[in-house]
Design a protein around this motif. Structure first.
Motif, PDB file in Angstrom:
ATOM      1  N   THR A  18       5.988  18.096   3.055  1.00  0.00           N
ATOM      2  CA  THR A  18       5.854  18.513   1.655  1.00  0.00           C
ATOM      3  C   THR A  18       5.830  20.035   1.558  1.00  0.00           C
ATOM      4  OG1 THR A  18       4.561  16.527   1.183  1.00  0.00           O
ATOM      5  CG2 THR A  18       4.457  18.303  -0.437  1.00  0.00           C
ATOM      6  N   VAL A  19       6.551  20.579   0.591  1.00  0.00           N
ATOM      7  CA  VAL A  19       6.603  22.027   0.382  1.00  0.00           C
ATOM      8  C   VAL A  19       5.579  22.420  -0.683  1.00  0.00           C
ATOM      9  CG1 VAL A  19       8.017  23.977  -0.370  1.00  0.00           C
ATOM     10  CG2 VAL A  19       9.033  22.155   1.023  1.00  0.00           C
ATOM     11  N   TYR A  20       4.746  23.400  -0.363  1.00  0.00           N
ATOM     12  CA  TYR A  20       3.744  23.906  -1.301  1.00  0.00           C
ATOM     13  C   TYR A  20       4.056  25.366  -1.622  1.00  0.00           C
ATOM     14  CZ  TYR A  20       0.963  19.741  -0.283  1.00  0.00           C
ATOM     15  OH  TYR A  20       0.528  18.450  -0.155  1.00  0.00           O
ATOM     16  N   TYR A  21       3.650  25.794  -2.836  1.00  0.00           N
ATOM     17  CA  TYR A  21       3.949  27.146  -3.298  1.00  0.00           C
ATOM     18  C   TYR A  21       2.660  27.949  -3.494  1.00  0.00           C
ATOM     19  CZ  TYR A  21       8.482  25.027  -4.112  1.00  0.00           C
ATOM     20  OH  TYR A  21       9.666  24.371  -3.940  1.00  0.00           O
ATOM     21  N   THR A  22       2.760  29.240  -3.199  1.00  0.00           N
ATOM     22  CA  THR A  22       1.622  30.147  -3.373  1.00  0.00           C
ATOM     23  C   THR A  22       2.120  31.475  -3.926  1.00  0.00           C
ATOM     24  OG1 THR A  22       1.805  31.123  -1.156  1.00  0.00           O
ATOM     25  CG2 THR A  22       0.440  29.139  -1.369  1.00  0.00           C
ATOM     26  N   CYS A  23       1.181  32.297  -4.380  1.00  0.00           N
ATOM     27  CA  CYS A  23       1.524  33.655  -4.813  1.00  0.00           C
ATOM     28  C   CYS A  23       0.337  34.567  -4.559  1.00  0.00           C
ATOM     29  CB  CYS A  23       1.914  33.687  -6.290  1.00  0.00           C
ATOM     30  SG  CYS A  23       0.511  33.515  -7.418  1.00  0.00           S
ATOM     31  N   LEU A  24       0.599  35.863  -4.519  1.00  0.00           N
ATOM     32  CA  LEU A  24      -0.455  36.859  -4.375  1.00  0.00           C
ATOM     33  C   LEU A  24      -0.787  37.426  -5.745  1.00  0.00           C
ATOM     34  CD1 LEU A  24       0.783  38.836  -1.228  1.00  0.00           C
ATOM     35  CD2 LEU A  24      -0.871  36.968  -1.320  1.00  0.00           C
ATOM     36  N   HIS A  25      -2.069  37.518  -6.043  1.00  0.00           N
ATOM     37  CA  HIS A  25      -2.463  38.083  -7.325  1.00  0.00           C
ATOM     38  C   HIS A  25      -2.031  39.546  -7.378  1.00  0.00           C
ATOM     39  CE1 HIS A  25      -4.937  39.485 -10.660  1.00  0.00           C
ATOM     40  NE2 HIS A  25      -5.143  38.217 -10.984  1.00  0.00           N
ATOM     41  N   PRO A  26      -1.341  39.983  -8.434  1.00  0.00           N
ATOM     42  CA  PRO A  26      -0.815  41.352  -8.505  1.00  0.00           C
ATOM     43  C   PRO A  26      -1.889  42.430  -8.417  1.00  0.00           C
ATOM     44  CG  PRO A  26       0.136  39.972 -10.224  1.00  0.00           C
ATOM     45  CD  PRO A  26      -0.988  39.194  -9.624  1.00  0.00           C
ATOM     46  N   GLU A  27      -3.122  42.090  -8.793  1.00  0.00           N
ATOM     47  CA  GLU A  27      -4.172  43.106  -8.842  1.00  0.00           C
ATOM     48  C   GLU A  27      -5.111  43.047  -7.647  1.00  0.00           C
ATOM     49  OE1 GLU A  27      -7.121  42.974 -12.083  1.00  0.00           O
ATOM     50  OE2 GLU A  27      -6.467  45.016 -12.520  1.00  0.00           O
ATOM     51  N   THR A  28      -5.571  41.839  -7.291  1.00  0.00           N
ATOM     52  CA  THR A  28      -6.555  41.712  -6.213  1.00  0.00           C
ATOM     53  C   THR A  28      -5.918  41.514  -4.846  1.00  0.00           C
ATOM     54  OG1 THR A  28      -6.744  39.299  -6.438  1.00  0.00           O
ATOM     55  CG2 THR A  28      -8.167  40.659  -7.837  1.00  0.00           C
ATOM     56  N   GLN A  51       1.350  39.038 -17.719  1.00  0.00           N
ATOM     57  CA  GLN A  51       0.029  39.503 -18.124  1.00  0.00           C
ATOM     58  C   GLN A  51      -0.322  40.798 -17.408  1.00  0.00           C
ATOM     59  OE1 GLN A  51      -2.217  38.303 -20.445  1.00  0.00           O
ATOM     60  NE2 GLN A  51      -3.294  40.209 -19.960  1.00  0.00           N
ATOM     61  N   TYR A  52      -0.008  40.847 -16.118  1.00  0.00           N
ATOM     62  CA  TYR A  52      -0.328  42.043 -15.344  1.00  0.00           C
ATOM     63  C   TYR A  52       0.497  43.230 -15.813  1.00  0.00           C
ATOM     64  CZ  TYR A  52      -0.914  45.260 -11.470  1.00  0.00           C
ATOM     65  OH  TYR A  52      -1.177  46.374 -10.724  1.00  0.00           O
ATOM     66  N   ARG A  53       1.795  42.978 -16.133  1.00  0.00           N
ATOM     67  CA  ARG A  53       2.644  44.072 -16.614  1.00  0.00           C
ATOM     68  C   ARG A  53       2.117  44.637 -17.918  1.00  0.00           C
ATOM     69  NH1 ARG A  53       7.082  41.105 -14.552  1.00  0.00           N
ATOM     70  NH2 ARG A  53       7.343  40.031 -16.547  1.00  0.00           N
ATOM     71  N   THR A  54       1.633  43.747 -18.797  1.00  0.00           N
ATOM     72  CA  THR A  54       1.087  44.193 -20.080  1.00  0.00           C
ATOM     73  C   THR A  54      -0.133  45.077 -19.862  1.00  0.00           C
ATOM     74  OG1 THR A  54       1.860  42.172 -21.152  1.00  0.00           O
ATOM     75  CG2 THR A  54       0.155  43.427 -22.287  1.00  0.00           C
TER      76      THR A  54
END
Length: 377
Positions: A18-28, A51-54
């Motif tokens: 099974t393939v799972y997806y993740t991301c890094l929080h742009p700020e923390t 949201q982070y760009r805003t």
């Protein structure tokens, strides 16, 4: 058809395929799981990035228009000038500048009042998770100092220091304490006379910091005068001082240092020109550190699962041995508080106490009575 992943979306395949997806929080910078649904993962990532760009755009506009007091602005206009104007050791000033620079990278464009306890806690957690609890602790201390200065200069309201509300990271000391038996094994490996003097002075004076040892100078008026490089505190140690467990006398070791017949103000000095070091020059702290490490390896010291002890650990061993003699070790170590000395007395679990059945002290004499097998009331 192969799915095209947006920038910032990461994936990994589990053991079951099974393939799972993740991301890094742009700020923390913390990694977050987005599940196994590709479409939902993309939507969540896009929302987070938008949201982070805003927020980021607003922060930059605030800085340009002068309508926002950012973290970076405070550091540049208030905190760094305060550090330069305050009387402190160069090493302390360097450390504060280092962490200020690190924190500007993390919180720079954010308004100072929006650097919250949650953001600070998450930032520190990232270091703790990487096994850098001591760095996280230093970050907390630096931020606490920064916000205290912000309050005192009117940039923030009183009693609003978000760093002080975070939990201080627990730092587990992993370096092994040195025992007397290990010290003897290391000393037995010393072949050069200056190596022996290094170890003797370290344990006899309790000042085993390489910067202090390197600058030890000849005695005057029957005392060895030592001023600690780290704190600036000074102590005069009488040459009659003897370490009973080894039978070593400070005056004897000082006399051996002078037996080289070389004109030098330093007790530990080069007896010949070596590289850039001239005859009579002090032996560098780096050479002292490397020499102790080499002697310990040669002695085959087993440090267990802890980090190998350094020359500085001789200071703790010396404190414990002199404590047995009844010497005032707080004065000897040039400590301002007894609490500091107590930390050196801690063996960190590397020492075992033996029950002496032949003791005749009032507190233990009852242990010598034969046990008759009856229950103890």
């Amino acid at each position: 058809m192969k799915k095209r992943k947006p920038q910032g979306l990461h994936s990994f395949k589990a053991a079951n395929g099974t393939v799972y997806y993740t991301c890094l929080h742009p700020e923390t910078g913390k990694r977050h799981s987005l599940g196994k649904d590709f479409v939902i993962a993309c939507k969540v990532l896009h929302s987070l990035q938008a949201q982070y760009r805003t927020d980021r755009e607003q922060q930059i506009l605030n800085r340009i228009n002068g309508s926002g007091k950012t973290f970076a602005t405070f550091i540049e206009t208030k905190y760094l000038p305060m550090i330069e104007a305050t009387d402190m050791k160069p090493s302390t000033r360097k450390g504060r500048k280092h962490y200020a620079k690190l924190l500007v990278k993390q919180f720079g464009e954010k308004p100072l009042t929006e650097v919250s306890t949650r953001l600070i806690s998450e930032f520190m957690d990232g270091y703790v998770e990487r096994g850098k609890a001591r760095t996280a602790q230093s970050i907390r201390n630096s931020l606490s100092d920064i916000f205290t200065e912000a309050i005192s200069t009117g940039w923030m309201e009183a009693n609003n220091n978000p760093a002080k509300l975070t939990r201080s990271p627990k730092v587990r000391t992993q370096r092994a304490r040195l025992t007397l038996e290990q010290f003897k094994l290391i000393y037995a490996q010393a072949t050069e006379e200056w190596e022996k003097r290094m170890l003797e002075l370290a344990i006899l004076t309790s000042h085993a910091g390489t910067a202090d040892l390197s600058t030890l100078q000849k005695p005057k008026d029957g005392f060895l005068w030592i001023r600690r490089t780290k704190t600036g505190e000074g102590v005069k140690i009488p040459l009659e001082l003897t370490l009973e467990r080894l039978g070593w006398n400070l005056g004897d070791t000082v006399q051996k240092c002078a037996s080289t017949k070389i004109l030098s103000p330093y007790l530990l000095h080069h007896i010949r020109d070596i590289g850039g070091a001239k005859r009579g020059h002090k032996i560098s702290p780096r050479l002292l550190t490397d020499t102790f490490k080499a002697l310990a390896i040669k002695a085959g010291i087993d440090w267990g699962d802890k980090k190998p002890g350094t020359l500085y650990e001789v200071r703790s061993l010396s404190e414990r041995l002199y404590g047995e003699q009844g010497i005032n070790t707080q004065t000897l170590l040039a400590h301002k508080s007894a609490k500091s000395t107590e930390r050196y007395h801690d063996t960190r679990g590397d020492d075992w106490h033996t029950l002496n059945l032949k003791s005749t002290s009032p507190d233990t004499k009852d242990l010598q009575k034969p046990y008759n097998g009856k229950p103890i009331d």
